[in-house]
Design a protein around this motif. Structure first.
Motif, short mmCIF file in Angstrom:
data_model
loop_
_atom_site.label_atom_id
_atom_site.label_comp_id
_atom_site.label_asym_id
_atom_site.label_seq_id
_atom_site.Cartn_x
_atom_site.Cartn_y
_atom_site.Cartn_z
N ASP A 1 57.22 70.90 17.89
CA ASP A 1 57.41 72.16 17.18
C ASP A 1 57.83 71.92 15.73
O ASP A 1 57.36 72.59 14.82
N ALA A 2 58.71 70.95 15.53
CA ALA A 2 59.14 70.64 14.17
C ALA A 2 57.98 70.10 13.35
O ALA A 2 57.81 70.45 12.17
N GLU B 1 54.77 70.70 13.76
CA GLU B 1 53.84 71.78 13.42
C GLU B 1 54.41 72.64 12.31
O GLU B 1 53.67 73.08 11.41
N SER B 2 55.71 72.88 12.34
CA SER B 2 56.34 73.68 11.29
C SER B 2 56.18 73.00 9.93
O SER B 2 55.88 73.66 8.93
N VAL C 1 52.54 73.35 8.69
CA VAL C 1 52.27 74.70 8.19
C VAL C 1 52.94 74.92 6.84
O VAL C 1 52.35 75.51 5.93
N ARG C 2 54.17 74.41 6.68
CA ARG C 2 54.88 74.58 5.42
C ARG C 2 54.19 73.81 4.28
O ARG C 2 54.33 74.17 3.12
N ARG D 1 46.85 75.28 8.15
CA ARG D 1 46.84 76.31 9.18
C ARG D 1 46.05 75.83 10.38
O ARG D 1 45.07 75.07 10.23
#
Length: 243
Positions: free
Chosen positions: A146-147, A149-150, A153-154, A158
């Motif tokens: 999750d980290a 992917e975050s 995205v940042r 996408r």
């Protein structure tokens, strides 16, 4: 998805030290200082440039759509015991699809098997052998999906497409090279595929590696008429458009 301490037991990670021709390769986990998220991001930022270097690891690979799956499985089982896993793949791109247009790939994969799960971040550079689709590859294990992917995205990327692959991985040594043969089924695509790969350090070694892979394919009963360079991402997208 969170991190797992047993991530090293969830199937092969496709980043390894290349073996000189005639010797046996040894798999290794990538060093975090060499291929972390920051390095992948810098590589993606140079996606419009030629980034292949003489000593860059290249995934030499053939892909086939199998005509006789049972026969190939029987031959593979004489070489190794399969590691049965499921891949959950997400491919990322910039809004202008720069990576796709330049034949690069940024993928976040979760591998789930009987021995646990792990998360792997992969960047593939542009194809260096159009006949096979072999590409330079940078890869690292990610503890917290999750980290990761975050962060992706940042950085401005996408999710472009996501899908699942059911895989049987066979690891064995042939012609002095460590190879992985993967029998692949994608629920959204008809047919069963075989991926056969090894890694080399630089394009000078690539023709020799591909010749060894061709010999291995012949031993498995896979002829040139079954070879394909079709991308799973393209096939899945086409399948969804036809619905």
């Amino acid at each position: 998805m969170g991190s797992r301490s047993d991530s090293d037991d969830a199937g092969p990670t496709r980043h390894r030290s290349a073996a000189p021709h005639g010797s046996t390769a040894h798999w290794r986990e990538p060093a975090s200082s060499g291929h972390g998220l920051g390095n992948v991001a810098r590589t993606c930022e140079r996606a419009d440039q030629q980034t292949t270097e003489p000593d860059q690891l290249i995934e030499a690979e053939f892909k086939a759509r199998l005509l006789d799956v049972d026969s190939v499985r029987r031959r593979l089982e004489r070489l190794a015991t399969p590691d049965v896993v499921r891949y959950h793949d997400v491919y990322f791109d910039q809004p202008d699809e720069l990576l796709t247009k330049s034949d690069r790939e940024l993928r976040l994969r979760t591998i789930v098997g009987d021995r646990g799960s792990k998360h792997v971040l992969t960047f593939k550079d542009a194809t260096v052998d159009p006949e096979t689709g072999s590409k330079p590859e940078h890869e690292t294990v990610i503890e917290d999906r999750d980290a990761a992917e975050s962060i992706i995205v940042r950085l401005g990327y996408r999710p472009r497409i996501a899908f699942t692959k059911d895989c049987e991985n066979y690891t064995f040594t042939m012609a002095g090279r460590q190879m992985i043969a993967t029998v692949v089924m994608v629920p959204e695509i008809d047919g069963v595929f075989l991926e056969l790969e090894t890694q080399v350090s630089g394009q000078d070694e690539l023709p020799h590696a591909l010749a060894d892979l061709r010999d291995a394919l012949a031993d498995l009963g896979v002829g040139d008429d079954q070879l394909t360079t079709e991308l799973y991402t393209t096939a899945v997208a086409d399948s969804r458009r036809r619905r």
